[in-house]
Design a protein around this motif. Sequence first.
Motif, mmCIF file in Angstrom:
data_model
loop_
_atom_site.group_PDB
_atom_site.id
_atom_site.type_symbol
_atom_site.label_atom_id
_atom_site.label_comp_id
_atom_site.label_asym_id
_atom_site.label_seq_id
_atom_site.Cartn_x
_atom_site.Cartn_y
_atom_site.Cartn_z
ATOM 1 N N LEU A 161 -25.635 2.355 1.274
ATOM 2 C CA LEU A 161 -25.987 3.107 0.073
ATOM 3 C C LEU A 161 -27.367 3.751 0.192
ATOM 4 C CD1 LEU A 161 -24.745 0.661 -2.732
ATOM 5 C CD2 LEU A 161 -23.656 2.789 -1.973
ATOM 6 N N ALA A 162 -28.193 3.254 1.106
ATOM 7 C CA ALA A 162 -29.521 3.844 1.303
ATOM 8 C C ALA A 162 -29.431 5.215 1.960
ATOM 9 C CB ALA A 162 -30.385 2.916 2.154
ATOM 10 N N LEU A 195 -32.326 2.500 -5.090
ATOM 11 C CA LEU A 195 -31.156 3.370 -5.231
ATOM 12 C C LEU A 195 -31.399 4.605 -6.102
ATOM 13 C CD1 LEU A 195 -28.139 0.898 -5.539
ATOM 14 C CD2 LEU A 195 -28.661 2.485 -3.671
ATOM 15 N N GLY A 196 -32.352 4.556 -6.987
ATOM 16 C CA GLY A 196 -32.555 5.690 -7.876
ATOM 17 C C GLY A 196 -31.620 5.633 -9.067
ATOM 18 N N ASP A 197 -31.406 6.785 -9.681
ATOM 19 C CA ASP A 197 -30.603 6.826 -10.900
ATOM 20 C C ASP A 197 -29.109 6.829 -10.590
ATOM 21 O OD1 ASP A 197 -32.896 6.961 -12.465
ATOM 22 O OD2 ASP A 197 -32.999 9.148 -12.284
ATOM 23 N N PRO A 198 -28.315 6.125 -11.408
ATOM 24 C CA PRO A 198 -26.846 6.161 -11.249
ATOM 25 C C PRO A 198 -26.307 7.529 -11.664
ATOM 26 C CG PRO A 198 -27.469 4.940 -13.226
ATOM 27 C CD PRO A 198 -28.746 5.283 -12.518
ATOM 28 N N PRO A 199 -25.030 7.801 -11.352
ATOM 29 C CA PRO A 199 -24.060 6.907 -10.706
ATOM 30 C C PRO A 199 -24.274 6.827 -9.194
ATOM 31 C CG PRO A 199 -23.046 9.030 -11.121
ATOM 32 C CD PRO A 199 -24.418 9.107 -11.727
ATOM 33 N N TYR A 200 -23.760 5.724 -8.614
ATOM 34 C CA TYR A 200 -23.870 5.490 -7.190
ATOM 35 C C TYR A 200 -22.506 5.679 -6.522
ATOM 36 C CZ TYR A 200 -27.914 3.140 -9.207
ATOM 37 O OH TYR A 200 -29.038 2.857 -9.937
ATOM 38 N N ARG A 201 -22.536 5.986 -5.243
ATOM 39 C CA ARG A 201 -21.283 6.175 -4.497
ATOM 40 C C ARG A 201 -20.787 4.808 -4.027
ATOM 41 N NH1 ARG A 201 -22.587 11.581 -0.810
ATOM 42 N NH2 ARG A 201 -23.021 12.992 -2.559
ATOM 43 N N LEU A 202 -19.860 4.246 -4.758
ATOM 44 C CA LEU A 202 -19.474 2.850 -4.579
ATOM 45 C C LEU A 202 -18.047 2.667 -4.078
ATOM 46 C CD1 LEU A 202 -21.057 1.490 -7.894
ATOM 47 C CD2 LEU A 202 -22.053 1.431 -5.591
#
Length: 233
Positions: free
Chosen positions: A151-152, A108-115
């Motif tokens: 999320l990918a 996923l890499g660095d946050p923040p993530y689209r959740l």
Amino acid sequence: MAEQLAGLADDRALLGRTSTAERVSDILRSRIADGYFPPGTRLSEDSIGGALGVSRNTLREAFRLLTHERLLVHELNRGVFVRVLTVEDVEDIYRTRSLVECAVVRGLGDPPYRLRELASAVAEGDAAAAGNDWKAMGTANIHFHQELVALAGSERTDELMRSVFAELRLAFHVVDDPRRLHEPYLARNRRILQALQAGDRRGAEELLQTYLADSLARMVEVYRRRVGEEPVR
């Protein structure tokens, strides 16, 4: 069958003017993934073609595509049926899930993530549990994992997993106690979401690995008990 056909008639508008076998297969795959067609169901060309308003040739091509995806099986002189999975199928589904889903979280890499969509799937599960609708709970669980894979940001990964999750729904139909299967994983979904919200992708991956291992063990237990009770297509 009438309820399933009524649902397909609602999907007819999705075809538009450019009806293709691929679009028909997308609709049928989604309906299988949402539990409208249980394993062993015979799919009538006339009824489904009429509900969707497509030609027999188009529908047969859609059936061929879904047979290639292992969602349907053609039986000579009997017709086309939704496939009934074996223990080996279930093990392979979970092997694929573990490889793909854990890799998605790891990368996923660095946050923040689209959740937002992932959180919506958890809320969908909460609503299903509150209504004691365990079929809907199973659907919400599949939606959670679809959004996790999404999320990918990879169309290829999404496409690969669409058929895997549709096969997973076929496995769910064999479970004799859907509440026992699905209810514990609602809290686990929430913990994975919370780990990702906190930016802890390593913790989320560890939770997911344990989750999938436990779910596989439960599904294999059920299949080994039921495999001798029902015919396998």
